[in-house]
Each structure stands twice: as structure tokens, then as C-alpha cells.
Design a protein around this motif. Structure first.
Motif, PDB file in Angstrom:
ATOM      1  N   PHE A  67     -19.301  26.389  21.321  1.00  0.00           N
ATOM      2  CA  PHE A  67     -18.553  25.142  21.792  1.00  0.00           C
ATOM      3  C   PHE A  67     -19.179  24.355  22.737  1.00  0.00           C
ATOM      4  CE2 PHE A  67     -15.181  28.063  19.986  1.00  0.00           C
ATOM      5  CZ  PHE A  67     -14.869  27.197  18.895  1.00  0.00           C
ATOM      6  N   GLY A  68     -20.436  25.053  23.234  1.00  0.00           N
ATOM      7  CA  GLY A  68     -21.279  23.968  23.963  1.00  0.00           C
ATOM      8  C   GLY A  68     -20.832  24.075  25.479  1.00  0.00           C
ATOM      9  N   PRO A  69     -21.661  23.283  26.390  1.00  0.00           N
ATOM     10  CA  PRO A  69     -21.462  23.316  27.791  1.00  0.00           C
ATOM     11  C   PRO A  69     -20.249  22.351  28.037  1.00  0.00           C
ATOM     12  CG  PRO A  69     -22.829  21.677  27.083  1.00  0.00           C
ATOM     13  CD  PRO A  69     -22.675  22.358  25.717  1.00  0.00           C
ATOM     14  N   GLN A  70     -19.900  22.395  29.293  1.00  0.00           N
ATOM     15  CA  GLN A  70     -18.836  21.489  29.893  1.00  0.00           C
ATOM     16  C   GLN A  70     -19.200  20.091  30.083  1.00  0.00           C
ATOM     17  OE1 GLN A  70     -16.210  22.744  33.301  1.00  0.00           O
ATOM     18  NE2 GLN A  70     -17.303  24.740  33.184  1.00  0.00           N
ATOM     19  N   MET A  71     -18.532  19.263  29.413  1.00  0.00           N
ATOM     20  CA  MET A  71     -18.893  17.728  29.334  1.00  0.00           C
ATOM     21  C   MET A  71     -17.652  16.737  29.352  1.00  0.00           C
ATOM     22  SD  MET A  71     -21.057  15.943  26.009  1.00  0.00           S
ATOM     23  CE  MET A  71     -21.154  14.075  26.236  1.00  0.00           C
ATOM     24  N   GLU A  72     -17.659  15.827  30.119  1.00  0.00           N
ATOM     25  CA  GLU A  72     -16.614  15.262  30.483  1.00  0.00           C
ATOM     26  C   GLU A  72     -15.813  14.497  29.307  1.00  0.00           C
ATOM     27  OE1 GLU A  72     -15.452  10.950  32.803  1.00  0.00           O
ATOM     28  OE2 GLU A  72     -17.550  11.644  32.564  1.00  0.00           O
ATOM     29  N   GLY A  73     -14.636  14.724  28.979  1.00  0.00           N
ATOM     30  CA  GLY A  73     -13.764  14.297  27.858  1.00  0.00           C
ATOM     31  C   GLY A  73     -13.609  15.339  26.943  1.00  0.00           C
ATOM     32  N   PHE A  74     -14.330  16.260  26.962  1.00  0.00           N
ATOM     33  CA  PHE A  74     -14.263  17.517  26.060  1.00  0.00           C
ATOM     34  C   PHE A  74     -13.364  18.436  26.442  1.00  0.00           C
ATOM     35  CE2 PHE A  74     -17.735  15.001  24.276  1.00  0.00           C
ATOM     36  CZ  PHE A  74     -17.683  15.302  22.862  1.00  0.00           C
ATOM     37  N   THR A  75     -12.490  18.997  26.024  1.00  0.00           N
ATOM     38  CA  THR A  75     -11.537  19.815  26.470  1.00  0.00           C
ATOM     39  C   THR A  75     -11.568  21.316  26.262  1.00  0.00           C
ATOM     40  OG1 THR A  75      -9.788  19.642  24.537  1.00  0.00           O
ATOM     41  CG2 THR A  75      -9.468  17.978  26.170  1.00  0.00           C
ATOM     42  N   ILE A  76     -12.273  21.669  25.064  1.00  0.00           N
ATOM     43  CA  ILE A  76     -12.390  23.268  25.061  1.00  0.00           C
ATOM     44  C   ILE A  76     -13.423  23.661  25.790  1.00  0.00           C
ATOM     45  CG2 ILE A  76     -13.395  24.923  23.285  1.00  0.00           C
ATOM     46  CD1 ILE A  76     -12.252  23.145  21.152  1.00  0.00           C
ATOM     47  N   PRO A  77     -14.583  23.367  26.392  1.00  0.00           N
ATOM     48  CA  PRO A  77     -15.232  24.104  27.052  1.00  0.00           C
ATOM     49  C   PRO A  77     -14.708  24.306  28.633  1.00  0.00           C
ATOM     50  CG  PRO A  77     -16.580  22.530  26.125  1.00  0.00           C
ATOM     51  CD  PRO A  77     -15.173  22.280  25.956  1.00  0.00           C
ATOM     52  N   VAL A  86       2.750  23.431  28.412  1.00  0.00           N
ATOM     53  CA  VAL A  86       2.445  21.765  28.290  1.00  0.00           C
ATOM     54  C   VAL A  86       2.367  21.494  29.711  1.00  0.00           C
ATOM     55  CG1 VAL A  86       3.220  21.456  25.795  1.00  0.00           C
ATOM     56  CG2 VAL A  86       4.758  21.242  27.819  1.00  0.00           C
ATOM     57  N   ASP A  87       1.684  20.369  29.979  1.00  0.00           N
ATOM     58  CA  ASP A  87       1.442  19.958  31.150  1.00  0.00           C
ATOM     59  C   ASP A  87       1.957  18.518  31.368  1.00  0.00           C
ATOM     60  OD1 ASP A  87      -0.721  21.725  32.420  1.00  0.00           O
ATOM     61  OD2 ASP A  87      -1.477  21.042  30.685  1.00  0.00           O
ATOM     62  N   ALA A  88       2.537  18.196  32.384  1.00  0.00           N
ATOM     63  CA  ALA A  88       2.809  16.743  32.785  1.00  0.00           C
ATOM     64  C   ALA A  88       1.834  15.629  32.727  1.00  0.00           C
ATOM     65  CB  ALA A  88       3.622  16.540  34.070  1.00  0.00           C
ATOM     66  N   PRO A  89       1.657  14.639  32.415  1.00  0.00           N
ATOM     67  CA  PRO A  89       0.411  13.608  32.525  1.00  0.00           C
ATOM     68  C   PRO A  89       0.135  13.454  33.784  1.00  0.00           C
ATOM     69  CG  PRO A  89       2.293  12.535  31.302  1.00  0.00           C
ATOM     70  CD  PRO A  89       2.928  13.667  32.068  1.00  0.00           C
ATOM     71  N   VAL A  97      -4.869  18.287  27.924  1.00  0.00           N
ATOM     72  CA  VAL A  97      -4.946  16.985  28.119  1.00  0.00           C
ATOM     73  C   VAL A  97      -3.962  16.609  26.887  1.00  0.00           C
ATOM     74  CG1 VAL A  97      -6.468  14.673  27.550  1.00  0.00           C
ATOM     75  CG2 VAL A  97      -7.237  17.032  28.903  1.00  0.00           C
ATOM     76  N   TYR A  98      -4.366  16.841  25.624  1.00  0.00           N
ATOM     77  CA  TYR A  98      -3.435  16.443  24.508  1.00  0.00           C
ATOM     78  C   TYR A  98      -1.907  16.728  24.607  1.00  0.00           C
ATOM     79  CZ  TYR A  98      -7.968  15.258  22.778  1.00  0.00           C
ATOM     80  OH  TYR A  98      -9.258  14.839  22.534  1.00  0.00           O
ATOM     81  N   GLY A  99      -1.789  17.854  25.222  1.00  0.00           N
ATOM     82  CA  GLY A  99      -0.177  18.331  25.325  1.00  0.00           C
ATOM     83  C   GLY A  99       0.510  17.672  26.505  1.00  0.00           C
TER      84      GLY A  99
END
Length: 483
Positions: free
Chosen positions: A63-73, A240-243, A216-218
Motif C-alpha cells: 500500500f505504499g508510503p505515507q502520503m497526505e490525503g491517503f488513509t491506509i498507510p 468511528v470518529d467525530a470530525p 477519515v471517511y468514518g
């Protein structure tokens, strides 16, 4: 009667007696989100396919490196920071759908042989000579860092130093990822996507995820609702998180019909997480906020492995964080503190007082305070799930055998042996399996239907400890050697 004539001796093996029951896996996170798969080996890149991740190496490889906007890494890093657990991961980012084409434009290499593109998350790059007549070759004339969007000229290639070139490419456009991509569906070919893909994992891997997150999407009601649905299907819990930016007052208000956030649930499989956490980002040398849910998922896995799934995830230190989005008052002996009021309203939070470090704080699911049954405790709900599912899976070896006393005894003793094992481990206070003839009428047995009662009680967490104090003047008699 034997089917064939035999003048001699034979042995017929007959299976009877109880069977051992194997407990199901619990420290398994189901993670759905987005990953920069354009930055990994193309043979390993997946879209809408569950992938088993056992370590941080697997995380980077698939799943690659940590990158802004991508949630999985980022989520996988948060989980593995806690030290234990595995994850089943579904990436929904599809470069063919969630990208934007950048038209061909002129760019020049700097004196350090680098050319910085206008976007990060770059793929399908085409580099041509300034006149457009020559298409340069990747790995021969240049290299590309797709995450940073930086092109490097290779010495000895066809690109001259400080040359101007024409570049065209596609770049990741995460704004095109919709809640429907995370929620998923079943396509015309019968393939499940997004969150729905977790339903295929038992047939593929032999177990289901038991802790579901969509960082993020939760925070979106639509996604949180479907996480709740999937948790019921898989006998899991959904975190799930609060915004980001939610105040303490908004978190409390979110539990009611007039709230503006995604906390208006009463499901015993929903765990509401507040607030976000601060993490040091090595890529930017700055702190960033990340969802609490992914760290809590890692803590639950660590507790499951180190102590047992019957332990509450509350009051455990969270690793890898530098602070919290919003400071909350916390005193172990003050019911009016903010962390206590959050717990009182079914919200899991963090406890941070003098010398305590940052600790998970909260035993109850969103079912509290509506549901007062012990199942509102997260560990009690999860323990019941383990017992039910483990027993059900073990019954395959008894299905379709003739109904007789031996079968009834074998099933009953198999379950009771399992219960005794759990009692010995501390997972249960007590438990037993009973065959009640009153619930097994002859007409029902004639239809091939057996009914057993299962009774058990997991230990509830010591959420409140009270000392009753007395000043006893009779103790003054001890003065002066009195009795």
C-alpha cells in the motif's frame, strides 16, 4: 448389517465423544480506505480486494508510503505502533477513476537535475523533448518520484542539463473518492467492493475482521451507518470518529437528534471515538492530526494478544502520539471532568493527567446509556461474539449425524469443555451448555432440529471502585496502652 460377506475380522472406526472447539481470531482489523498504489510494484497493487497485512513491511509493500490525503498507510502505521495485530485491508483508490489528467506543458530541469511537477501523486508520466519529436524513456533518461511529483534527469541519458521538456501526466485526485466507494457494492459480476468486500474474507482467509475502521471517511454519517451494518454481519465492532474540529459540547450534543455530527447511534457494536490525536509527521517535520479510531484499533489488538479479548481496551497507554487535538479535563476522582462526561454519554476518549501519559478511556459502546445490559461493555460484547462464533463453526462436524443420545451428549460436552477452558483462562465467570427436553418436542426432533441453551457471564470491567470511609472513635482506646 454389513454390505458384504466376510469370513474373518474387521474394525470399524466410530467417532464419538466431545470435540475440541477452536476459538476464532479476534485481533484482526478490517481497514477500508485509500492508498497510493501507483507507488508500489504494479503486480502487488490492488483495488477493492481484501489483502492480509501482517507487518509494517507488508504495509509498505502492498500500500505504499505515507502520503497526505491517503488513509491506509497512516492507519497501518498507527495500528502497528501498538505492537500487535493484523489487518485485512481494502483499498478503494482506483487510478483509472480517481485521477485528473494534466495537459502537456513545458517545464525545465533545475541545476540540480530535478524538475518539480505541479502535483504530487503522479503516474502515467510522459516526457518529451521541447519540440515534441522525442519521447524520453523512464529509467534511461529520467526517474520519477511519484509521491513527491519530482522528475530527476539521469546523467548519460538523452536529456541535456537544464533542458526544457514537455510533460503530461495523471495525478491522484482524492476529491473524486466518494462515500459510495468506501461503502462499496456488489457489481453485476458478483464482485464485492469497498466495505462489502470484508464479507468474502472467511472463504478466502478462514476468518473475519473483528474491528472495523474507515479512518477519515468514518466521520461521515453515511459511512458510519454502513460500518454499523457490516459490524452486525461480521460480529465485529466498528470504531468511528467525530470530525476534526468537533468541540466537547458538540460531541455530547451529537449523541442526540439535534446534534450535527455522526454520534447519534445506540448500537452495541458502535464505538464512538473523540477527539483526534496529534502525530509527528517525518515527511513534513510537523505535527498532524489523525483519527483516534486507528490507534484504538491497534490498542484493542494489543490487549487481545497480551491479555485476552475479555479485557476492556480502556486504561491502556497509546503509543506513537504526541498529544490530542483538544485538551480535556481528567481526574480519576471527579465525576464532573470532561472525560467522565464523555464516558457517561457512551463516548470513548483519552485520559491525560499528571504522570499518566495518554491513555484510552472508556469501556462502553454507543449502546450506553440507552442499553443497561452488560453487553454495552465493549469487552462483554466481543466475548459473547467469540463464544457464539467459535461454537457455531465447530458444529459442522456434528451436522447431519443421526439424532440420538450420543449426539446430544457429544455436542453438550464439547461446548461445556470449551466453557471450562474459558473459565480457566479468566474469560468467563461461569458458563454451561444445557439440553432441555422441554425445548425439544418429538415433533421438532422429527424435523431434525436440536435446541441447546448456552449460559455464560464474562467479567465486567472494574469501571468504578468505591471506598466507604468511617472515622471510628473507638480506635482512640488504643492510646496509652488501652485495649
Amino acid at each position: 448389517m454389513a454390505a458384504n460377506f466376510l469370513h474373518g475380522v474387521e474394525t470399524i472406526e466410530i467417532d464419538k465423544g466431545p470435540r475440541p472447539i477452536r476459538g476464532v481470531k479476534t485481533a484482526v482489523v478490517g481497514l477500508v480506505g485509500t492508498a497510493p498504489i501507483f507507488a508500489v510494484d504494479g503486480t502487488l497493487a490492488t483495488v477493492n480486494e481484501p489483502v492480509l497485512v501482517l507487518s509494517d513491511r507488508d504495509a509498505a509493500q502492498y500500500f505504499g508510503p505515507q502520503m497526505e490525503g491517503f488513509t491506509i498507510p497512516q492507519a497501518l502505521d498507527a495500528i502497528f505502533d501498538q505492537g500487535r495485530g493484523i489487518a485485512i485491508v481494502v483499498n478503494v483508490f482506483d487510478p483509472d477513476e480517481h485521477s485528473t489528467a494534466q495537459p502537456e506543458a513545458a517545464k525545465s530541469f533545475a541545476s540540480n537535475d530535478r524538475l518539480t511537477l505541479d502535483h504530487q501523486g503522479v503516474f502515467n508520466l510522459v516526457v518529451k523533448s521541447s519540440d515534441g519529436n522525442t519521447t524520453h524513456e523512464l529509467g534511461v533518461d529520467y526517474e520519477i518520484d511519484p509521491v513527491a511529483g519530482i522528475v530527476t534527469r539521469l546523467v548519460g541519458g538523452a536529456i541535456a542539463a537544464s533542458a526544457s521538456v514537455l510533460v503530461a501526466y495523471d495525478y491522484a485526485d482524492l476529491e473524486k473518492v466518494q462515500p459510495s466507494d468506501i461503502i462499496g457494492t456488489v457489481d453485476v459480476a458478483g464482485n464485492r467492493t469497498g466495505l462489502q468486500a470484508f464479507q468474502d474474507t472467511y472463504n478466502d482467509m478462514g476468518f473475519f475482521a473483528k474491528i472495523l475502521i474507515a479512518p477519515v471517511y468514518g466521520t461521515l454519517n453515511a459511512v458510519a451507518t454502513e460500518l454499523n451494518v457490516m459490524a452486525s454481519k461480521l460480529r465485529a465492532v466498528a470504531l468511528v470518529d467525530a470530525p476534526i474540529g468537533t468541540t466537547f459540547a458538540e460531541a455530547i450534543a451529537g449523541r442526540g437528534p439535534n446534534g450535527s455530527i455522526n454520534f447519534n447511534y445506540s448500537g452495541e457494536r458502535m464505538v464512538l471515538c473523540y477527539p483526534h490525536l496529534k502525530v509527528y509527521d517525518i515527511a513534513t517535520d510537523e505535527e498532524r492530526l489523525e483519527p483516534f479510531s486507528q490507534r484504538l484499533a491497534g490498542v484493542i489488538c494489543a490487549v487481545d494478544n497480551d491479555r485476552g479479548y475479555w479485557w476492556s481496551p480502556s486504561n491502556n497507554e497509546i503509543k506513537g502520539i504526541t498529544g490530542v487535538e483538544r485538551k480535556l479535563s481528567a481526574m480519576i476522582n471527579d465525576p464532573t471532568t470532561e472525560v467522565n462526561l464523555l464516558n457517561e454519554n457512551g463516548i470513548v476518549t483519552l485520559f491525560n493527567s499528571f504522570g499518566t501519559g495518554l491513555r484510552t478511556w472508556g469501556n462502553r459502546s454507543a449502546a450506553w446509556p440507552t442499553v443497561t445490559h452488560p453487553k454495552n461493555f465493549i469487552n462483554v460484547r466481543r466475548t459473547a461474539d467469540v463464544i457464539h462464533e467459535s461454537i457455531e463453526y465447530s458444529m459442522l462436524q456434528f451436522i447431519d449425524r443421526p439424532i440420538n443420545q450420543a449426539l446430544i451428549d457429544d455436542i453438550k460436552e464439547s461446548v461445556n469443555a470449551f466453557m471450562r477452558t474459558l473459565i480457566g483462562r479468566g474469560a468467563l465467570i461461569d458458563g454451561k451448555c444445557i439440553y432441555d427436553p422441554a425445548k425439544n418436542e418429538p415433533t421438532q426432533l422429527a424435523l431434525g432440529h436440536l435446541v441447546f441453551d448456552i449460559e455464560f457471564m464474562p467479567p465486567t470491567p472494574a469501571e468504578r471502585i468505591t471506598f466507604e470511609s468511617f472515622i471510628n472513635i473507638e480506635m482512640l482506646r488504643q492510646l496509652g496502652g488501652g485495649q
